[in-house]
Write a protein that holds these residues in place. Structure first.
Motif, PDB file in Angstrom:
ATOM      1  N   GLY A 104     -22.400   3.099   0.674  1.00  0.00           N
ATOM      2  CA  GLY A 104     -21.562   3.488  -0.331  1.00  0.00           C
ATOM      3  C   GLY A 104     -21.506   2.026  -0.771  1.00  0.00           C
ATOM      4  O   GLY A 104     -21.524   1.244  -0.613  1.00  0.00           O
ATOM      5  N   GLN A 105     -20.373   2.303  -2.162  1.00  0.00           N
ATOM      6  CA  GLN A 105     -20.143   1.540  -2.886  1.00  0.00           C
ATOM      7  C   GLN A 105     -17.747   1.353  -2.837  1.00  0.00           C
ATOM      8  O   GLN A 105     -17.710   1.948  -2.602  1.00  0.00           O
ATOM      9  CB  GLN A 105     -20.241   1.296  -4.328  1.00  0.00           C
ATOM     10  CG  GLN A 105     -21.711   1.391  -4.726  1.00  0.00           C
ATOM     11  CD  GLN A 105     -22.803  -0.433  -4.114  1.00  0.00           C
ATOM     12  OE1 GLN A 105     -21.446  -1.048  -4.647  1.00  0.00           O
ATOM     13  NE2 GLN A 105     -23.742   0.106  -3.217  1.00  0.00           N
ATOM     14  N   PRO A 106     -18.195   0.280  -2.990  1.00  0.00           N
ATOM     15  CA  PRO A 106     -16.005  -0.112  -2.934  1.00  0.00           C
ATOM     16  C   PRO A 106     -15.973   1.446  -4.131  1.00  0.00           C
ATOM     17  O   PRO A 106     -16.600   1.294  -5.481  1.00  0.00           O
ATOM     18  CB  PRO A 106     -16.049  -1.268  -2.949  1.00  0.00           C
ATOM     19  CG  PRO A 106     -17.342  -2.254  -3.441  1.00  0.00           C
ATOM     20  CD  PRO A 106     -18.986  -1.093  -3.498  1.00  0.00           C
ATOM     21  N   TRP A 134       0.465  -1.444  -0.016  1.00  0.00           N
ATOM     22  CA  TRP A 134      -0.112   0.409  -0.148  1.00  0.00           C
ATOM     23  C   TRP A 134       0.433   1.279   0.274  1.00  0.00           C
ATOM     24  O   TRP A 134       2.047   1.121   0.309  1.00  0.00           O
ATOM     25  CB  TRP A 134      -0.945  -0.137   1.266  1.00  0.00           C
ATOM     26  CG  TRP A 134      -2.108  -0.694   1.071  1.00  0.00           C
ATOM     27  CD1 TRP A 134      -2.151  -1.846   0.178  1.00  0.00           C
ATOM     28  CD2 TRP A 134      -3.036  -1.313   2.099  1.00  0.00           C
ATOM     29  NE1 TRP A 134      -3.468  -2.849   0.615  1.00  0.00           N
ATOM     30  CE2 TRP A 134      -3.991  -1.816   1.741  1.00  0.00           C
ATOM     31  CE3 TRP A 134      -3.338  -0.665   3.485  1.00  0.00           C
ATOM     32  CZ2 TRP A 134      -5.060  -2.540   2.411  1.00  0.00           C
ATOM     33  CZ3 TRP A 134      -4.278  -1.041   4.100  1.00  0.00           C
ATOM     34  CH2 TRP A 134      -4.993  -1.939   3.147  1.00  0.00           C
ATOM     35  N   GLU A 135       0.330   2.080  -0.423  1.00  0.00           N
ATOM     36  CA  GLU A 135       0.665   3.807   0.200  1.00  0.00           C
ATOM     37  C   GLU A 135       1.264   4.245   1.042  1.00  0.00           C
ATOM     38  O   GLU A 135       0.236   5.339   0.821  1.00  0.00           O
ATOM     39  CB  GLU A 135       0.358   4.510  -1.732  1.00  0.00           C
ATOM     40  CG  GLU A 135       0.755   3.816  -3.069  1.00  0.00           C
ATOM     41  CD  GLU A 135      -0.021   4.812  -4.044  1.00  0.00           C
ATOM     42  OE1 GLU A 135      -0.594   6.150  -3.657  1.00  0.00           O
ATOM     43  OE2 GLU A 135       0.184   4.341  -5.107  1.00  0.00           O
ATOM     44  N   VAL A 136       1.824   3.962   1.685  1.00  0.00           N
ATOM     45  CA  VAL A 136       1.881   4.509   2.595  1.00  0.00           C
ATOM     46  C   VAL A 136       2.933   5.218   3.826  1.00  0.00           C
ATOM     47  O   VAL A 136       3.765   5.084   3.000  1.00  0.00           O
ATOM     48  CB  VAL A 136       1.933   3.136   4.281  1.00  0.00           C
ATOM     49  CG1 VAL A 136      -0.465   2.796   3.557  1.00  0.00           C
ATOM     50  CG2 VAL A 136       2.797   2.132   4.215  1.00  0.00           C
ATOM     51  N   GLN A 137       2.616   5.700   4.700  1.00  0.00           N
ATOM     52  CA  GLN A 137       4.549   6.402   5.279  1.00  0.00           C
ATOM     53  C   GLN A 137       5.106   5.965   5.957  1.00  0.00           C
ATOM     54  O   GLN A 137       4.716   5.137   6.928  1.00  0.00           O
ATOM     55  CB  GLN A 137       4.203   7.825   6.002  1.00  0.00           C
ATOM     56  CG  GLN A 137       4.715   8.764   6.288  1.00  0.00           C
ATOM     57  CD  GLN A 137       4.533   9.883   7.192  1.00  0.00           C
ATOM     58  OE1 GLN A 137       3.009  10.769   6.792  1.00  0.00           O
ATOM     59  NE2 GLN A 137       4.888  10.046   8.131  1.00  0.00           N
ATOM     60  N   THR A 138       6.733   5.427   5.798  1.00  0.00           N
ATOM     61  CA  THR A 138       6.722   4.585   6.039  1.00  0.00           C
ATOM     62  C   THR A 138       8.445   5.450   6.989  1.00  0.00           C
ATOM     63  O   THR A 138       8.623   6.128   5.432  1.00  0.00           O
ATOM     64  CB  THR A 138       6.926   2.915   5.541  1.00  0.00           C
ATOM     65  OG1 THR A 138       8.036   3.871   4.600  1.00  0.00           O
ATOM     66  CG2 THR A 138       5.838   2.321   5.671  1.00  0.00           C
ATOM     67  N   LYS A 176      -3.835   0.521  -4.668  1.00  0.00           N
ATOM     68  CA  LYS A 176      -3.530  -0.489  -5.977  1.00  0.00           C
ATOM     69  C   LYS A 176      -5.042  -1.878  -4.955  1.00  0.00           C
ATOM     70  O   LYS A 176      -4.695  -2.996  -4.983  1.00  0.00           O
ATOM     71  CB  LYS A 176      -2.883  -1.560  -5.111  1.00  0.00           C
ATOM     72  CG  LYS A 176      -1.146  -0.090  -5.676  1.00  0.00           C
ATOM     73  CD  LYS A 176       0.119  -1.286  -5.314  1.00  0.00           C
ATOM     74  CE  LYS A 176       1.117  -0.286  -5.880  1.00  0.00           C
ATOM     75  NZ  LYS A 176       2.644  -1.033  -5.722  1.00  0.00           N
ATOM     76  N   THR A 177      -5.533  -1.008  -4.064  1.00  0.00           N
ATOM     77  CA  THR A 177      -7.209  -1.832  -3.205  1.00  0.00           C
ATOM     78  C   THR A 177      -8.160  -1.456  -3.650  1.00  0.00           C
ATOM     79  O   THR A 177      -8.451  -0.508  -4.416  1.00  0.00           O
ATOM     80  CB  THR A 177      -6.349  -2.274  -2.117  1.00  0.00           C
ATOM     81  OG1 THR A 177      -7.430  -3.019  -1.304  1.00  0.00           O
ATOM     82  CG2 THR A 177      -6.873  -1.168  -1.238  1.00  0.00           C
ATOM     83  N   THR A 230     -11.782  -4.637  -0.330  1.00  0.00           N
ATOM     84  CA  THR A 230     -12.630  -5.799  -0.489  1.00  0.00           C
ATOM     85  C   THR A 230     -12.256  -7.229   0.953  1.00  0.00           C
ATOM     86  O   THR A 230     -12.964  -8.193   1.014  1.00  0.00           O
ATOM     87  CB  THR A 230     -13.357  -6.132  -1.467  1.00  0.00           C
ATOM     88  OG1 THR A 230     -12.449  -6.168  -2.899  1.00  0.00           O
ATOM     89  CG2 THR A 230     -14.159  -4.611  -2.476  1.00  0.00           C
ATOM     90  N   ARG A 231     -11.243  -7.752   0.198  1.00  0.00           N
ATOM     91  CA  ARG A 231     -10.986  -8.687   0.952  1.00  0.00           C
ATOM     92  C   ARG A 231     -11.308  -9.293   2.667  1.00  0.00           C
ATOM     93  O   ARG A 231     -11.605 -10.036   3.286  1.00  0.00           O
ATOM     94  CB  ARG A 231      -9.321  -8.837   0.475  1.00  0.00           C
ATOM     95  CG  ARG A 231      -8.498  -9.805   1.727  1.00  0.00           C
ATOM     96  CD  ARG A 231      -6.200 -10.116   1.565  1.00  0.00           C
ATOM     97  NE  ARG A 231      -6.338  -8.584   2.280  1.00  0.00           N
ATOM     98  CZ  ARG A 231      -6.307  -8.606   3.702  1.00  0.00           C
ATOM     99  NH1 ARG A 231      -6.764  -9.626   3.735  1.00  0.00           N
ATOM    100  NH2 ARG A 231      -6.263  -7.303   4.323  1.00  0.00           N
ATOM    101  N   MET A 232     -11.232  -7.529   3.294  1.00  0.00           N
ATOM    102  CA  MET A 232     -11.199  -8.084   4.974  1.00  0.00           C
ATOM    103  C   MET A 232     -12.569  -8.304   4.558  1.00  0.00           C
ATOM    104  O   MET A 232     -13.412  -8.816   6.442  1.00  0.00           O
ATOM    105  CB  MET A 232     -11.130  -6.614   5.171  1.00  0.00           C
ATOM    106  CG  MET A 232     -11.347  -6.498   7.123  1.00  0.00           C
ATOM    107  SD  MET A 232      -9.995  -8.072   7.519  1.00  0.00           S
ATOM    108  CE  MET A 232     -10.052  -7.954   9.341  1.00  0.00           C
TER     109      MET A 232
END
Length: 210
Positions: A165-167, A34-38, A172-173, A148-150
């Motif tokens: 609402g809708q997905p 995922w595009e997260v801050q690390t 990337k998810t 949607t996997r979770m």
């Protein structure tokens, strides 16, 4: 064991929180990409600065194996401030009896015991800890933004997400927002399917500190 860490306990459990941020880096950056801050192999974001409550799942070796972050919807939340596009025509919840969960993550060894639906027993422990915390603090629902996997995992655990609402594609998810019911009935279902004996959440004094 599930451990509840409130803001007044950050200093006492600084090493556990550091380990948690490392787990989040492994899950969200390395595994899910995922595009997260690390930084320094730890994942953090702005919402860690708003004094959330953390639930940490410890394994039999006392290592942190799972986590989830909880914030009141009366303040900044990911749904309101980052993912409002998922709401559709719905209004952002902002009430003391609804909190937001985020950064739900598990990093488990292959030998982890399984329970109903083929899910790891640790998944049910973390779900049960969320509900126990919510019941102790008179919450009626938890709102969350997830993928949607979770969402499928929640359905398998019989704690289904009630969609807002809708997905929609996010990075990337495929992300979706929704509510999770808080009730003694939902807790009993989670405990039964997860083969959990009694409460899972531990804190010196359960509930929020003044």
């Amino acid at each position: 064991m599930m451990q509840l860490i409130t803001p007044d306990l950050y200093g006492e459990f600084a090493s556990e929180l550091k380990e948690m941020h490392g787990l989040r880096h492994r899950v969200f950056k390395e595994r899910l990409d995922w595009e997260v801050q690390t930084e320094g192999e730890m994942e953090t974001d702005a919402f860690d600065g708003f004094k959330p409550v953390y639930l940490l799942l410890k394994g039999s070796d006392w290592r942190i194996r799972g986590c989830v972050r909880l914030l009141p919807t009366t303040g900044p939340t990911m749904l309101r401030d980052t993912f409002s596009g998922l709401l559709g025509t719905d209004v952002v919840p902002s009430t003391p009896d609804i909190w937001e969960s985020s950064r739900f993550a598990l990093d488990l060894p292959p030998s982890t015991p399984k329970a109903a639906g083929g899910l790891a027993q640790a998944t049910y422990e973390l779900f049960a800890g969320m509900i126990e915390f919510a019941l102790a603090n008179n919450l009626t629902r938890i709102v969350t933004v997830t993928d949607t996997r979770m969402e499928r995992i929640l359905r398998l655990a019989t704690w289904p997400l009630s969609r807002i609402g809708q997905p929609k594609p996010v990075g990337k998810t495929e992300a979706v927002a929704g509510f999770l019911e808080i009730s003694h009935a939902s807790l009993l279902r989670i405990r039964w399917r997860g083969r959990l004996n009694g409460p899972v959440l531990w804190q010196p004094v359960l509930g929020l500190s003044a």
